[in-house]
Design an enzyme around this catalytic site. Structure first.
Site, short mmCIF file in Angstrom:
data_model
loop_
_atom_site.label_atom_id
_atom_site.label_comp_id
_atom_site.label_asym_id
_atom_site.label_seq_id
_atom_site.Cartn_x
_atom_site.Cartn_y
_atom_site.Cartn_z
N HIS A 134 32.62 -37.99 81.77
CA HIS A 134 32.37 -38.75 83.01
C HIS A 134 31.67 -37.91 84.06
O HIS A 134 31.86 -36.69 84.11
CB HIS A 134 33.68 -39.27 83.61
CG HIS A 134 34.38 -40.30 82.79
ND1 HIS A 134 34.13 -41.65 82.91
CD2 HIS A 134 35.32 -40.19 81.83
CE1 HIS A 134 34.90 -42.33 82.06
NE2 HIS A 134 35.63 -41.46 81.37
N HIS A 175 46.08 -36.54 78.82
CA HIS A 175 45.40 -37.76 79.28
C HIS A 175 45.82 -38.91 78.37
O HIS A 175 46.24 -39.97 78.82
CB HIS A 175 43.90 -37.54 79.24
CG HIS A 175 43.08 -38.73 79.64
ND1 HIS A 175 43.03 -39.20 80.92
CD2 HIS A 175 42.27 -39.55 78.91
CE1 HIS A 175 42.23 -40.27 80.97
NE2 HIS A 175 41.76 -40.50 79.76
N ASP A 229 36.53 -46.92 76.68
CA ASP A 229 35.25 -46.37 77.16
C ASP A 229 34.85 -45.11 76.39
O ASP A 229 33.89 -44.42 76.76
CB ASP A 229 35.29 -46.11 78.68
CG ASP A 229 36.29 -45.03 79.07
OD1 ASP A 229 37.43 -45.07 78.58
OD2 ASP A 229 35.92 -44.14 79.86
N HIS A 230 35.56 -44.84 75.27
CA HIS A 230 35.19 -43.73 74.38
C HIS A 230 35.00 -44.20 72.94
O HIS A 230 34.49 -43.45 72.11
CB HIS A 230 36.25 -42.63 74.45
CG HIS A 230 36.37 -42.05 75.83
ND1 HIS A 230 35.86 -40.84 76.18
CD2 HIS A 230 36.87 -42.59 76.97
CE1 HIS A 230 36.06 -40.63 77.48
NE2 HIS A 230 36.68 -41.68 77.97
#
Ligand code: FE
Ligand code: ZN
Length: 246
Positions: free
Chosen positions: A176, A119, A60-61
């Site tokens: 986000h 992360h 999603d990046h």
């Protein structure tokens, strides 16, 4: 301000950032989860994309990398993709490998690369010192921090110190819109924090109006973020675990 930032909301809660350096006209995309909405927005603005910067390998990046580059090349342009050297094996589309301490050129300005592992193991952030803005991916969120998928609470604690050091006025562009959920957890940790209560009232109203709550700032996070405010590695670890189980 020579750098202009446009927010593109995609998927359920991702923000892709389209950035233009106004002196040179150079345009880059930070963390394109997908391609189509990014290409549409750039076309609408009349902006020609020349670069993509990734903060970490999560799809999603990076999911829009190849399609954006292909679309730019089909129009006769070129699109250089920069991302974390330590994650090159997981981002096959990278052209330029960035490491903490590197400086990445963007038009007439530059951004410093900061290592913020936790992360993901190779997560990086990009800091435009002159402009006072930072793109932090999934490391620091409004009143929250990224989950510790590939790193430790100790690393995240260090990341908070590195980001704090950028200065109170630094605008923080995270990837986000997690603000309300983070804020509810933050209030459970610090029910007597007046700045936090005030911020929650504000962001709740903003979300009810359908407005984004990002970017945030280091000053706001220092006042309200339970992970930045954790006084020790152990406290950060405890809070992260509690949030994961909330
Ligand atoms: Fe992520
Ligand atoms: Zn993400």
């Amino acid at each position: 301000m020579s750098v202009e930032v446009v927010r593109i909301p995609v998927l359920s809660d991702n923000y892709v950032w389209l950035v233009r350096e106004n002196t040179s006209g150079e345009v880059m995309v930070v963390d394109p989860a997908v391609a189509a909405p990014v290409l549409e927005k750039a076309a609408e603005l009349g902006w020609q994309i020349t670069q993509i910067w990734n903060t970490h390998w999560h799809p999603d990046h990076t999911g829009g990398n190849a399609e954006i580059k292909a679309a730019v090349e089909a129009q006769g342009g070129s699109c250089i993709i920069t991302g974390p050297a330590a994650e090159a094996g997981r981002i096959p589309t990278l052209d330029v490998l960035a490491r903490g301490g590197d400086v990445v050129a963007f038009g007439t300005t530059t951004a410093a690369v900061i290592d913020v592992p936790a992360h993901t193991a190779g997560h990086i952030a990009y800091h435009f010192g002159y402009e006072g803005i930072a793109f932090v991916g999934d490391t620091l969120f409004a009143m929250g921090c990224g989950r510790l998928f590939e790193g430790t609470a100790e690393q995240m604690f260090d990341n908070m110190r590195k980001l704090e050091a950028l200065g109170d006025d630094t605008a923080i562009y995270c990837a986000h819109e997690y603000t309300l959920s983070n804020g509810r957890f933050a209030l459970s940790v610090e029910p007597d924090n007046a700045a936090l209560a005030e911020r929650m009232a504000m962001v709740t109203a903003m979300r009810e109006r359908g407005e984004p709550t990002v970017p945030t700032s280091i000053a706001l996070e220092r006042a309200t973020n339970p992970f930045m405010r954790a006084s020790s590695v152990a406290e950060l670890a405890e809070r992260r675990l509690a949030k994961d189980q909330a």
